[in-house]
Design an enzyme around this catalytic site. Structure first.
Site, PDB file in Angstrom:
ATOM      1  N   SER A 157      17.701  28.376 -70.235  1.00 51.26           N
ATOM      2  CA  SER A 157      17.207  27.083 -70.722  1.00 51.26           C
ATOM      3  C   SER A 157      15.698  27.006 -70.894  1.00 51.26           C
ATOM      4  O   SER A 157      15.193  26.074 -71.528  1.00 51.26           O
ATOM      5  CB  SER A 157      17.656  25.963 -69.777  1.00 51.26           C
ATOM      6  N   TYR A 168      21.878  29.265 -80.638  1.00 49.15           N
ATOM      7  CA  TYR A 168      21.542  28.691 -79.331  1.00 49.15           C
ATOM      8  C   TYR A 168      21.933  29.646 -78.206  1.00 49.15           C
ATOM      9  O   TYR A 168      21.138  29.902 -77.287  1.00 49.15           O
ATOM     10  CB  TYR A 168      22.244  27.344 -79.166  1.00 49.15           C
ATOM     11  N   LYS A 208      14.461  26.569 -74.406  1.00 54.76           N
ATOM     12  CA  LYS A 208      14.474  25.282 -75.098  1.00 54.76           C
ATOM     13  C   LYS A 208      13.070  24.802 -75.435  1.00 54.76           C
ATOM     14  O   LYS A 208      12.849  24.166 -76.470  1.00 54.76           O
ATOM     15  CB  LYS A 208      15.176  24.236 -74.226  1.00 54.76           C
ATOM     16  N   VAL A 216      18.914  28.346 -65.639  1.00 51.45           N
ATOM     17  CA  VAL A 216      19.913  28.766 -64.659  1.00 51.45           C
ATOM     18  C   VAL A 216      19.861  30.268 -64.385  1.00 51.45           C
ATOM     19  O   VAL A 216      20.578  30.761 -63.515  1.00 51.45           O
ATOM     20  CB  VAL A 216      21.340  28.350 -65.091  1.00 51.45           C
ATOM     21  N   TYR A 268      15.253  18.664 -65.491  1.00 50.64           N
ATOM     22  CA  TYR A 268      16.528  17.944 -65.482  1.00 50.64           C
ATOM     23  C   TYR A 268      16.443  16.689 -64.611  1.00 50.64           C
ATOM     24  O   TYR A 268      15.458  15.951 -64.681  1.00 50.64           O
ATOM     25  CB  TYR A 268      17.657  18.869 -65.023  1.00 50.64           C
TER      26      TYR A 268
END
Length: 321
Positions: free
Chosen positions: A66, A191, A69, A261, A243
Site C-alpha cells: 500500500s 493495481y 498508493k 501490509v 488508515y
C-alpha cells in the site's frame, strides 16, 4: 541535522531496542505475504542532501504494497490535474479499515486515495495505450523515485490477483457510480502489480526523501514528480496515510507517513529527510508494530513533529521555515 555519528547511534539503539519485540503478526490474507520472515527488521534515513544512514536488514527485498498508493496518486495528479482527480477520489480521512467497501454517500467517490477503494480509482486514472504501456509508465515512475529499475514479484502479483475478490467488489461498486472506467480487470491488474513492486528499506527512505526534497531524488538529482503536487501528496499522507490510526499518528508523531501490509512505513520530514522502516509484524490496523515504535521515538528524539518548532537537536529554523 544531528552529527552523523549521533544519528547512526540513535538508529542502532532503536534497532537493538525493538529487535526483540514480538508483538503483531505477518499479513496472511495474501498467501505469499504469509511466507515472509517475521524477524526481518531494518531502519533507514536519507537526507535531502543525499546522506544515507541505515541499520539492520536494509537490502532485504519485499513488496511495497500500500505504500505504492502514495506514488500512484502523484502520477494520477500529473496525468489529470488535481481538479479532475478530486472528481473521482476524495481526500477525507476515514475511521474504517483500509479494505472497507465504503463510498462517500453524497458524492459516491471513494473517501481518499490511501484506502483500497480510492487507490484502485487512482490507479485507474494512470494513462497509457493499453496494459503494457500503463505498467511501464508506473515502473518508470518508481525508477525516478528510487534511482534504479524495479520489477514486479510475479508470485505476489498472482497471489493478490487470485484472492482479490474484495477489491473487485469495490471496483464494480465504483463502476456502478461512474467513478472508474469499464476496463476493470486491466486497472485491477495494474493495481495488483504496483503493490507487488519489489523494494528494500533504503529504497523506501530514498522515495520518502524525494518527497521531502520537493520531488527531486536526492541521490540521482532526477525529478520524480512535479513539485506543485507535493503538497497534495503530503496532505493526504498526513491525514489518511496510516488508515484508522491516522489521527493518533498525527497527534503523537506528527509527520506525513504511509504504511503497507508488507511491514514497511515511509515518513517524510519536509525539506529535511525521508525515513523508511521495515518489519513485517503488523498490528490490528495493518501497521508495522516495530515501525510505529521506531517512528514515534525518532519524532520525539529529533523533534520532528510538524507543530513542534523548539527543536534543540536540529539547526535553528531548519524544520520551521
Amino acid at each position: 541535522m544531528m552529527a552523523q555519528e549521533n544519528l547512526e547511534a540513535v538508529l542502532n539503539d532503536l534497532h537493538w531496542k525493538y529487535k526483540s519485540l514480538q508483538d503483531g503478526a505477518v499479513a496472511k490474507y495474501i498467501p505469499e505475504l504469509a511466507k515472509v520472515n517475521p524477524e526481518l527488521f531494518s531502519i533507514c534515513v536519507v537526507t535531502v542532501d543525499g546522506e544515507v544512514y541505515q541499520v539492520g536488514d536494509d537490502k532485504q527485498l519485499f513488496t511495497i504494497q500500500s505504500i505504492s498508493k502514495v506514488f500512484a496518486y502523484g502520477l494520477a495528479l500529473e496525468d489529470h490535474g488535481r481538479d479532475y482527480v478530486l472528481t473521482r477520489v476524495g481526500v477525507e480521512p476515514t475511521g474504517d479499515a483500509f479494505n472497507a467497501i465504503i463510498l462517500d454517500e453524497q458524492s459516491n467517490r471513494p473517501l481518499n486515495p490511501m484506502v483500497n477503494a480510492g487507490a484502485i480509482a487512482t490507479t485507474s486514472l494512470i494513462k497509457g495505450n493499453g496494459a503494457t504501456e500503463r505498467l511501464n509508465r508506473m515502473l518508470n515512475m518508481f525508477r525516478r523515485y528510487i534511482g534504479h529499475d524495479v520489477f514486479v514479484d510475479i508470485s505476489v502479483f498472482t497471489s493478490e490477483r487470485s484472492t482479490g475478490h474484495r477489491n473487485r467488489a469495490m471496483a464494480h461498486l465504483m463502476l456502478n457510480f461512474g467513478m472508474i472506467d469499464p476496463n476493470i480487470e486491466e486497472s485491477l491488474d495494474l493495481y495488483f502489480q504496483q503493490c507487488a513492486v519489489m523494494v528494500n528499506c533504503q529504497d523506501l527512505a530514498v522515495m520518502a526523501a524525494t518527497l521531502a526534497n520537493k520531488g527531486i531524488n536526492p541521490l540521482t538529482k532526477e525529478r520524480a514528480v512535479n513539485s506543485s503536487y507535493i503538497k497534495d501528496i503530503l496532505s493526504v499522507m498526513y491525514t489518511c496515510g496510516m488508515y484508522n490510526f491516522a489521527g493518533e499518528w498525527a497527534y503523537k508523531i506528527g509527520i506525513p507517513a504511509k504504511s503497507g501490509v508488507c511491514g514497511g512505513i515511509i515518513a517524510i520530514v519536509p525539506n529535511q529527510m525521508g525515513i523508511g522502516v521495515f518489519s513485517p509484524r503488523l498490528d490490528a490496523r495493518g501497521n508495522s508494530v516495530r515501525g510505529v515504535k521506531v517512528c514515534e521515538e525518532l519524532s520525539q528524539h529529533l523533534g520532528l513533529h510538524l507543530f513542534e518548532c523548539s527543536r534543540n537537536n536540529l539547526k535553528s529554523g531548519d524544520l520551521c521555515n
